[in-house]
Design an enzyme around this catalytic site. Sequence first.
Site, PDB file in Angstrom:
ATOM      1  N   ARG A  25      46.751  34.255  52.604  1.00  0.00           N
ATOM      2  CA  ARG A  25      45.841  34.140  51.472  1.00  0.00           C
ATOM      3  C   ARG A  25      44.736  34.755  51.647  1.00  0.00           C
ATOM      4  NH1 ARG A  25      45.526  27.773  48.975  1.00  0.00           N
ATOM      5  NH2 ARG A  25      47.984  27.168  48.995  1.00  0.00           N
ATOM      6  N   HIS A  71      54.550  33.776  44.492  1.00  0.00           N
ATOM      7  CA  HIS A  71      53.922  33.291  44.305  1.00  0.00           C
ATOM      8  C   HIS A  71      53.566  31.955  43.724  1.00  0.00           C
ATOM      9  CE1 HIS A  71      49.816  34.071  46.788  1.00  0.00           C
ATOM     10  NE2 HIS A  71      49.126  33.239  45.458  1.00  0.00           N
ATOM     11  N   TYR A 115      46.074  36.680  25.375  1.00  0.00           N
ATOM     12  CA  TYR A 115      45.597  37.618  24.299  1.00  0.00           C
ATOM     13  C   TYR A 115      45.479  39.242  25.008  1.00  0.00           C
ATOM     14  CZ  TYR A 115      44.174  33.594  21.906  1.00  0.00           C
ATOM     15  OH  TYR A 115      44.234  32.584  21.373  1.00  0.00           O
TER      16      TYR A 115
END
Length: 815
Positions: A25, A71, A115
């Site tokens: 990570r 992931h 969006y």
Amino acid sequence: MTQVTIEDELRKSYLEYSLSVIIGRAIPDARDGLKPVHRRILYAMHELGNYYNRAYKKSARVVGDVIGKYHPHGDSAVYDALVRMAQEFSMRDPLVDGQGNFGSIDGDAAAAMRYTEARMSRLSSEFLADLDKNTVDFRDNYDNSLQEPSVLPTKVPNLLLNGTSGIAVGMATNIPPHNLGELIDGTTHLLDNPDCEISTLMKFIKGPDFPTSAMCFGGKGLEEAYHTGRGSIKIRGVLNIEERKNGMESVVITEIPYALNKSTLVEKIALLIGEGKIEGVSDLRDESDRNGIRIVIDLKRGSIADIIINQLYKFTQLETSFGINMMAVVDNRPVLLNLKSVLQCFLDHRREVVIRRTRYDLEKSEKRAHILEGLRIALDNIDEVVRIIRASKAAEEARIGLMERFELSQPQAQAILDMRLHRLTNLEHEKLLEEYAELLKRIEYFKSILEQEEVLKGVIRDELAEVKKTYATERKTKLMGHDPNDIDIEDLIPDDEVVITLSRRGYIKRTPLSNYQRQKRGGKGIAGVSTRDGDFIHTFLTTSNHQHLLLFTSKGKMFKIKVHQVPEGSRNAKGAHIANLLPLEKDESIATALSMREFSDDYFFLFVTKKGMVKRSLISLYSNCRQSGIRAVNMREDDELITVKQVGADDEIVLVTRKGTSIRFSCHDVRPMGRVASGVKGIALRSGDEVVSGVVTGDEFRTQLLTVSEGGFGKRTNIDQHRTQTRGGKGIISMRVTDKTGSVLGAIMVSQDDEVVLLTSGNKIIRMSVGEVSLVGRATQGVRLVRMDENDFVAGFDLVIDDDELDSDLETEES
């Protein structure tokens, strides 16, 4: 059943967890400079065909593929990572080309992923080039249903290009972004000179290059970071001074430090202006637009722009520190890397990628050449080939026949059977022979890459040069060399003699001593400090620029600054208010000022209060002074500190009162005390009297006491006329006080060859020789030293010490 201790199990589980966080990570891989989430985002876009030269795709689609295939974490975390990869103010060279609202430098969040649209940037295509040529290892995804690359075969040294930051378990990384062109130059030099020094690489890679530009002060901190992996640098925003109408000025901020929220910066500046920490500002506005940052600070008439700029750097994050910590994953373990090892990791990765790609291409070319060789044999014996095929009952029989007749391999025979009739034309025959010849050349070239190190280096060098030519841009951040705090400002300031003046209302300034001319006793003086009505100078000190200025307040606190930090002013300037230099309380004032170069264990501070209390403490106790000041002496509520003197063990002190009384006693009578002690009684005061001066004797050259009154009278008296008494007595007459002389202002030790400077409440300054003051008895009123206008009085005086050069200059003027 197997028994395990809880300690062993916890240790094992925590170690596995920490390694998972570090490698999976928070810490990037040293080879491609990517954390797993960024690598998976790019790979998912690659699999979607979401390239820079194709249409945008919804960000939600990319995020869905990432979390669904590679992931298994929250969608917001993946989207946040994708958004940052598209922000030009976060990435030096963005890896994602975003369309829509991807946030702003003001801290505005990006629009929802449904969006916005995204695609790979052109540069990120270099991260995935040759991925299909077995250049890197693949591994199973989280559910073993798909394969994902363990690292990308990047041509870009991304670990330093875009930098990174992350906090893992027990460790962290913080790497600043750099300029791609400089990185390629440094990497190429290391490729050609594997034994080069880090200092040599720093000639190519000069320092970080932040996307928000600004200025970077590297110096020792940058050298330490590049040599050890850890260091600190300072980043400063860029401020310009612009002229406005009517001769007024504006300070304009055009660049800010990396990762600084512009909106927060503007709010902080507004808060400082409102609190009065930044004075002289008439307006503040943010005029930033799509073309760049522009924060305008309009100044009032008379405000000094340089002072405002210094205050902005001091009180806001326009000057910040960036702690470099080049931690990255190497061979599945976190390693602290220096500049050379970072570049070497990338070069080793490129070498492996090129070798594996070359082996892949060589194998593919050899297979194709093998087929072409069989086709060439068939074309040379086309009639017989046709006869064998026509005589065969099945394809298998034809293939075996061709293999036996022409000693062909099975793939060659199959290729002959699959060959179309149009390949039998002469033109196709020529093309086949040309392709075969070209393949032989490529095979030789591939073999040379694998067998000759210099050829391999040449391939890497050429690819790096092509990346630089295509993607490198001009440096944005201006490198300023050493941290301004690494430079001792005193090296730039001459150690000249100066005069420090402090008015009753707290206005302080520093003036060159040469500005004051020597005059005869009784003169009218020259124009001195310009003060407001009701204000006058009460502290007048001769010193030099490099000394410490110790400022003791009426409440017993001490502040320490350098003399050169006091604002310089002309002879008749008012000066700056002391509140701009020191955090004084509302009803607190400066009682006395003292200058010295070093704090010694051989000397003491002797504190004298208005009520006649004295205290002796080692000077070394006061060497460490906070910016907010320290408690120098513990004061009673009805008492005030009036003076502090530097004394030795064998010195004597003379306390002089306002009504003309004095007492002389040995400093041994005052035992050494701690820093915050209150002290002991020095003189028993008569009703209505108070101490105005404390004078140290013991100087073999200065054996006379010069006493000055507020009415402008003064006299010299041999110190022997003041007999030594026991501390705490009522004392003896030191000067006869009358209505004509006025109350005693103070006293100092002098010699006949000394000079003094007197200041009046009418802002007149006179410099005169002590030899011109009459040497009289102890109980006399003295002679007039200065003629003053009506209602004026002497406000302060001090001794001029060791000014031979000034004496010579003045003698030249008088002659």
